[in-house]
Design a protein around this motif. Structure first.
Motif: not given
Length: 191
Positions: A19-24, A36-40, A160-167
């Motif tokens: 988890v990095g600093c960034g927006h939720s 954050n950043p998400p990873r494949p 939770a894996i987004d539509a781009a295939g990123r965890l």
């Protein structure tokens, strides 16, 4: 500390470190650990209850909610799947996919998974395979699997894996349905 709890602690620490600093991902989110950043997401292509195989990489364009469990589980696994189904319904994410990956390949056949989903009254895509096929997937997601005399102890996380295939987020299975729904709804809006 048992190996199971040590591995769960390691997985939690790993997720926290990612988890990095960034927006939720949402106004009231996150309720889990956001990468954050998400990873494949680690992909797989294994026999599934839908007929043929389920290829995670081919699910791009769809939000995927991944859970690892087993069909002989008396309480936690069916409750978590019901929880995921309720959250997807609450979030109105009809195109999202709930995917159940077995941790008990010896007993969890396609037929056993279908019967389990029917008994638990849940909609999910069940995935199975041999232990040799599944072990690398468990490892990629940090899933601890410890057979016991009458049960199988395992880590209890929702991925939770987004539509781009990123965890994007890892949540503990006891997150409230409304919180899970809020996070999934927010994640569905992220590109």
């Amino acid at each position: 500390m048992s190996l199971t709890f040590a591995r769960i602690a390691w997985t939690t620490a790993l997720c926290s470190a990612l988890v990095g600093c960034g927006h939720s991902i949402g106004r009231d989110a996150p309720h889990g650990t956001v990468l954050n950043p998400p990873r494949p997401a680690a992909t797989f292509d294994l026999p599934a209850t839908t007929g043929g195989t389920f290829d995670l990489a081919a699910s791009k364009g769809h939000l995927v909610v991944l859970y690892f469990g087993f069909t002989h589980c008396a309480d936690t696994c069916p409750q978590t799947l019901a929880h995921i189904n309720a959250a997807l319904k609450d979030a109105r994410l009809t195109e999202a996919r709930a995917v159940f990956v077995t941790i008990d390949p010896r007993r969890d056949t396609i037929a056993a998974e279908r019967a389990f989903f029917a008994k638990a009254a849940v909609r999910a895509i069940g995935v199975t395979g041999t232990r040799a096929q599944l072990a690398p997937i468990w490892k990629a997601y940090g899933v601890s699997v410890q057979p016991q005399p009458t049960d199988i102890a395992h880590s209890d996380y929702i991925y939770a894996i987004d539509a781009a295939g990123r965890l994007r987020e890892v949540l503990h299975a006891d997150v409230p349905v409304v919180a899970l729904a809020a996070d999934l709804r927010a994640l569905a809006r992220v590109q």
